[in-house]
Design a protein around this motif. Structure first.
Motif, short mmCIF file in Angstrom:
data_model
loop_
_atom_site.label_atom_id
_atom_site.label_comp_id
_atom_site.label_asym_id
_atom_site.label_seq_id
_atom_site.Cartn_x
_atom_site.Cartn_y
_atom_site.Cartn_z
N VAL A 86 0.84 -1.19 0.00
CA VAL A 86 0.00 0.00 0.00
C VAL A 86 0.87 1.24 0.00
CG1 VAL A 86 -1.81 1.27 1.21
CG2 VAL A 86 -1.80 -1.23 1.27
N SER A 87 0.64 2.14 -0.97
CA SER A 87 1.35 3.41 -0.98
C SER A 87 0.33 4.54 -0.96
CB SER A 87 2.26 3.53 -2.21
OG SER A 87 1.50 3.52 -3.40
N LEU A 88 0.78 5.69 -0.51
CA LEU A 88 -0.10 6.84 -0.32
C LEU A 88 0.39 8.02 -1.14
CD1 LEU A 88 -2.23 8.62 1.23
CD2 LEU A 88 -0.49 8.90 3.02
N ASN A 89 -0.50 8.61 -1.93
CA ASN A 89 -0.21 9.86 -2.63
C ASN A 89 -0.89 11.00 -1.87
OD1 ASN A 89 1.00 8.27 -4.52
ND2 ASN A 89 -0.14 9.04 -6.27
N THR A 90 -0.11 11.99 -1.44
CA THR A 90 -0.64 13.05 -0.60
C THR A 90 -0.01 14.39 -0.97
OG1 THR A 90 -0.82 13.84 1.70
CG2 THR A 90 1.11 12.52 1.15
N ASN A 91 -0.69 15.49 -0.61
CA ASN A 91 -0.06 16.79 -0.79
C ASN A 91 0.80 17.18 0.41
OD1 ASN A 91 -1.81 18.13 1.19
ND2 ASN A 91 -3.40 18.20 -0.37
N GLY A 92 0.72 16.39 1.47
CA GLY A 92 1.62 16.55 2.61
C GLY A 92 1.25 17.64 3.59
N THR A 93 0.28 18.49 3.26
CA THR A 93 0.01 19.66 4.09
C THR A 93 -0.75 19.33 5.37
OG1 THR A 93 -2.07 20.14 2.93
CG2 THR A 93 -0.06 21.14 2.04
N LEU A 94 -1.31 18.13 5.47
CA LEU A 94 -2.09 17.75 6.65
C LEU A 94 -1.33 16.81 7.58
CD1 LEU A 94 -5.54 17.09 4.92
CD2 LEU A 94 -4.75 19.19 6.02
N ILE A 95 -0.06 16.57 7.28
CA ILE A 95 0.70 15.59 8.06
C ILE A 95 1.29 16.24 9.32
CG2 ILE A 95 2.59 13.91 8.04
CD1 ILE A 95 2.19 13.62 5.05
N THR A 96 0.52 16.17 10.39
CA THR A 96 0.99 16.60 11.70
C THR A 96 1.89 15.52 12.28
OG1 THR A 96 -0.89 15.57 12.78
CG2 THR A 96 -1.16 17.86 12.08
N LYS A 97 2.46 15.79 13.44
CA LYS A 97 3.29 14.77 14.09
C LYS A 97 2.44 13.54 14.44
CE LYS A 97 6.69 14.05 17.74
NZ LYS A 97 7.41 14.64 18.90
N ASP A 98 1.20 13.77 14.88
CA ASP A 98 0.30 12.66 15.22
C ASP A 98 -0.04 11.83 14.00
OD1 ASP A 98 -1.56 11.21 16.98
OD2 ASP A 98 -3.12 12.17 15.76
N ILE A 99 -0.34 12.50 12.86
CA ILE A 99 -0.64 11.77 11.62
C ILE A 99 0.59 10.98 11.16
CG2 ILE A 99 -1.16 12.04 9.16
CD1 ILE A 99 -3.60 12.40 10.89
N ALA A 100 1.77 11.60 11.25
CA ALA A 100 3.01 10.91 10.86
C ALA A 100 3.22 9.66 11.70
CB ALA A 100 4.20 11.85 11.01
N PHE A 132 3.68 25.30 0.23
CA PHE A 132 5.09 24.88 0.30
C PHE A 132 5.53 24.73 1.75
CE2 PHE A 132 9.65 25.84 0.51
CZ PHE A 132 10.15 24.89 -0.37
N LYS A 133 5.26 25.72 2.55
CA LYS A 133 5.65 25.68 3.97
C LYS A 133 4.97 24.52 4.69
CE LYS A 133 5.89 28.56 8.13
NZ LYS A 133 5.57 29.91 8.70
N LYS A 134 3.69 24.32 4.44
CA LYS A 134 2.95 23.23 5.10
C LYS A 134 3.47 21.86 4.67
CE LYS A 134 -1.36 25.82 5.69
NZ LYS A 134 -2.77 25.96 5.26
N ALA A 135 3.80 21.72 3.38
CA ALA A 135 4.34 20.44 2.90
C ALA A 135 5.69 20.13 3.54
CB ALA A 135 4.47 20.46 1.38
N LEU A 136 6.52 21.16 3.71
CA LEU A 136 7.83 20.95 4.36
C LEU A 136 7.66 20.54 5.82
CD1 LEU A 136 10.36 23.62 3.07
CD2 LEU A 136 9.98 21.28 2.31
N VAL A 137 6.66 21.11 6.49
CA VAL A 137 6.37 20.69 7.87
C VAL A 137 5.96 19.22 7.88
CG1 VAL A 137 4.78 20.98 9.82
CG2 VAL A 137 5.75 22.99 8.69
N GLY A 138 5.12 18.81 6.90
CA GLY A 138 4.72 17.41 6.79
C GLY A 138 5.91 16.49 6.57
N ILE A 139 6.85 16.91 5.70
CA ILE A 139 8.07 16.13 5.45
C ILE A 139 8.89 16.00 6.72
CG2 ILE A 139 10.28 16.15 4.23
CD1 ILE A 139 8.75 17.43 1.85
N LYS A 140 9.02 17.11 7.45
CA LYS A 140 9.78 17.11 8.71
C LYS A 140 9.15 16.16 9.73
CE LYS A 140 11.48 20.21 12.35
NZ LYS A 140 11.49 21.61 12.85
N ASN A 141 7.81 16.18 9.82
CA ASN A 141 7.12 15.30 10.76
C ASN A 141 7.31 13.83 10.40
OD1 ASN A 141 6.13 17.33 12.48
ND2 ASN A 141 4.31 17.66 11.19
#
Length: 359
Positions: A86-100, A132-141
């Protein structure tokens, strides 16, 4: 010997589990928005997953819209078996630490995260202010749990020159990256001429990729793959003289070993063939659609049509390399499965340059 037209079960399924999205990207192939109607119920989704288990479907690309907006996202993911990829395609902007953390604990094997620029001025023009900023936060999480997504970049007139900067950024963040062709599907259809790169710009991008491969890892891009196929073809044809080649019109695996499912249950040959509806799982089970749908059979039967029998392709010196190009592109713009791929002239120009450079 008769050509095998398809597998008894698809190997890969692109599944749009919701068309709802928190963004409104100008090139969105699903025309996603914050409104989502007539989507499959949780019961219908669970029933479909059980059908897939019975058919031993291996790989699922969960997409949308934004899949994380589905209220039962993690319940759906938990229903897949451990033997299913299973793989996930996402825009990354909703990935909080809890979601990660929840993703880390799930059986999701790969995350593909969309970015279309290395800075807000480029990415946010395409994907919306603040993305862009939100996606980078998602990547960091995600990185806190040792999850490093693959960045998906769509090549467009507004961003193609920025790709080296995005590659540099991805490299520093330990991310892989792939470049995708723009398809005139969904919202991108309206803006296709405005967003599409010219042949000159495409060649500039190809040269950029060649330089990047020497410095970083290998990147995937459709037109690059055509060039590599051309080089391989030249070697093989010189050795075997191509005596037994009978290239068919369908060069990909759409309806052969993959298909797509929309959020309201429609089956199509691939995720770019969304307007070519082959049956709905609300009226027939998936196995019946996969095996018996007249529309799916129509696409599969392209495998029985030889390139040399197609008027637009038969005299082309490169017809055994591109196999007529993308059938989804042909259908989207011409409503004809046998029409030329609108990118045909791009491909011919690229291959002619490659041919003369190799002489």
């Amino acid at each position: 010997m008769k050509r095998r037209l398809h597998y008894d079960s698809p190997i890969s399924i692109f599944w749009n589990i919701t068309n709802s999205c928190n963004l409104s990207c100008i090139h969105c192939s699903a025309s996603s928005s914050n409104i989502s109607e007539d989507e499959l119920s949780l019961e219908e989704i669970f029933s479909l997953i059980e059908q897939f288990k019975e058919m031993k479907v291996f790989r699922f690309i969960i997409t949308g819209g934004e899949p994380l907006l589905h209220p039962n996202f993690f319940d759906i993911i938990s229903r897949f078996g451990t033997s299913q990829y299973v793989s996930l395609n996402t825009n990354g902007t909703l990935i909080t630490k809890d979601i990660a953390n929840k993703i880390h604990k799930s059986n999701i094997k790969l995350i593909s995260l969309s970015l279309d620029g290395s800075n807000p001025s480029i990415n946010d023009y395409i994907r919306g202010k603040g993305t862009f900023k939100k996606a980078l936060v998602g990547i960091k999480n995600l990185s806190k749990f040792n999850i490093f997504p693959n960045i998906i970049f769509t090549v467009m007139k507004h961003n193609y020159k920025d790709f080296p900067n995005l590659v540099e950024m991805a490299y520093k963040l330990n991310l892989s990256i792939s470049a995708n062709r723009l398809y005139p599907v969904g919202r991108a259809f309206e803006y296709f001429e405005e967003l599409s790169v010219s042949f000159k710009e495409l060649k500039e991008f190809e040269l950029c990729l060649s330089r990047l491969r020497k410095k970083f890892r290998n990147f995937s891009f459709e037109f690059s793959n055509i060039i590599e196929k051309f080089k391989k073809y030249k070697v093989e044809s010189s050795l075997h003289k191509n005596e037994n080649l009978e290239n068919c019109l369908l060069p990909c695996s759409a309806s052969i070993d993959q298909c797509a499912i929309s959020s309201d249950g429609w089956i199509s040959p691939c995720n770019y063939f969304s307007d070519f509806k082959c049956g709905n799982i609300r009226f027939k089970n998936f196995k019946d659609i996969w095996k018996n749908s007249p529309q799916i059979k129509e696409v599969r039967n392209l495998k029985n049509i030889k390139i040399k029998d197609i008027e637009n392709c038969k005299n082309c010196e490169f017809n055994e390399i591109c196999n007529g190009g993308c059938r989804a592109m042909a259908y989207i713009l011409k409503k004809d499965l046998k029409a030329p791929d609108p990118s045909c002239e791009f491909i011919k120009k690229i291959l002619k340059e490659e041919y003369y450079q190799s002489q």
